[in-house]
Scaffold this active site. Structure first.
Site, mmCIF file in Angstrom:
data_model
loop_
_atom_site.group_PDB
_atom_site.id
_atom_site.type_symbol
_atom_site.label_atom_id
_atom_site.label_comp_id
_atom_site.label_asym_id
_atom_site.label_seq_id
_atom_site.Cartn_x
_atom_site.Cartn_y
_atom_site.Cartn_z
ATOM 1 C CE LYS A 1 13.260 -10.621 39.881
ATOM 2 N NZ LYS A 1 12.940 -10.078 41.359
ATOM 3 C CE1 TYR B 1 17.075 -9.834 43.338
ATOM 4 C CE2 TYR B 1 19.163 -8.218 43.545
ATOM 5 C CZ TYR B 1 17.870 -8.706 44.202
ATOM 6 O OH TYR B 1 17.559 -8.273 45.182
ATOM 7 C CG HIS C 1 12.966 -12.421 44.506
ATOM 8 N ND1 HIS C 1 13.891 -11.393 44.532
ATOM 9 C CD2 HIS C 1 13.424 -13.537 45.102
ATOM 10 C CE1 HIS C 1 14.767 -11.670 45.031
ATOM 11 N NE2 HIS C 1 14.658 -12.962 45.518
ATOM 12 N NE ARG D 1 44.314 -26.233 43.039
ATOM 13 C CZ ARG D 1 43.862 -26.591 41.700
ATOM 14 N NH1 ARG D 1 44.216 -25.702 40.525
ATOM 15 N NH2 ARG D 1 42.879 -27.320 41.383
ATOM 16 N NE ARG E 1 18.060 -4.087 48.749
ATOM 17 C CZ ARG E 1 18.407 -2.808 48.165
ATOM 18 N NH1 ARG E 1 17.737 -2.617 47.377
ATOM 19 N NH2 ARG E 1 19.450 -1.992 48.697
ATOM 20 C CD GLN F 1 18.873 -4.972 33.767
ATOM 21 O OE1 GLN F 1 18.358 -4.449 32.741
ATOM 22 N NE2 GLN F 1 18.288 -4.879 34.973
ATOM 23 C CE LYS G 1 8.780 1.110 42.529
ATOM 24 N NZ LYS G 1 9.625 1.058 41.385
ATOM 25 C CG ASP G 2 10.283 -2.393 48.259
ATOM 26 O OD1 ASP G 2 9.766 -2.297 47.156
ATOM 27 O OD2 ASP G 2 11.260 -2.995 48.467
ATOM 28 C CG ASN H 1 19.734 -6.457 38.219
ATOM 29 O OD1 ASN H 1 20.118 -5.667 37.313
ATOM 30 N ND2 ASN H 1 18.373 -6.892 37.931
ATOM 31 C CG HIS I 1 10.467 -5.746 44.066
ATOM 32 N ND1 HIS I 1 11.942 -5.878 44.632
ATOM 33 C CD2 HIS I 1 9.705 -4.676 44.592
ATOM 34 C CE1 HIS I 1 11.803 -4.768 45.491
ATOM 35 N NE2 HIS I 1 10.879 -4.288 45.579
#
Length: 178
Positions: free
Chosen positions: A72, A132, A119, A23, A59, A46, A167-168, A48, A62
């Site tokens: 994470k 994440y 990260h 399978r 990205r 959370q 922002k980054d 994400n 952070h």
């Protein structure tokens, strides 16, 4: 699951152990008991999702600061990313050092990112999805970021970024941080 500790203490690359048959395969993607055996913890607060239209989307870098530091568990579910973490734990023997790992939708490989690590990633293909699982809720005012091209880290990115949020782009260099 196969846990491989990186040169950055507490950061792990996690591979699945598929059980295959006609399978396809079955495997665990998370097991609290196995994480506990490696002294890893991720109480998921959370989950994400990140969808990235274009190859070269960057990205990062952070993290959230105390008292809302987060772990994470990062997985690319389609496409491919060059995932990077930087040890930002002052007093750590690997402070400001970084590692990278390629995560793809076909490898099922994950990266466990401990508290105190910045990260970020760059996409290696168009239409890339990343998931994440994080241990803390996003808390405005406690997010931090560092420039992806900060000379304090000298991260070797495999492709030049083509898409970066404003922002980054405006994250401070480490030496300029107050």
């Amino acid at each position: 699951m196969i846990f491989t500790e990186t040169k950055l203490k507490g950061a792990y690359i996690i591979d699945i152990k598929p059980m295959e048959d006609e399978r396809g395969f079955f495997s665990r993607g998370y097991c609290q008991q196995e994480f506990k055996e490696h002294q890893l913890s991720i109480q998921v607060a959370q989950t994400n999702f990140s969808f990235n239209k274009k190859k070269g989307t960057l990205r990062g870098m952070h993290l959230q600061s105390a008292p809302f530091e987060e772990t994470k568990l990062v997985r690319c579910t389609s496409g491919a990313i060059y995932d990077v973490i930087v040890d930002m734990r002052e007093g750590s023997t690997t402070y400001k050092q970084w590692i990278s790992v390629e995560l793809t939708g076909h490898s099922y490989r994950m990266l466990y990112v401990p508290e105190g690590f910045a990260h970020g990633f760059i996409t290696l293909k168009d239409d890339t999805d990343v998931t994440y699982q994080v241990s803390q809720f996003y808390t405005p005012g406690f997010e931090k970021g560092y420039r992806w091209d900060d000379p304090a880290f000298s991260i070797e990115w495999p492709v030049q970024p083509s898409v970066i949020s404003l922002k980054d782009q405006e994250h401070p260099l480490l030496m300029m941080e107050v």
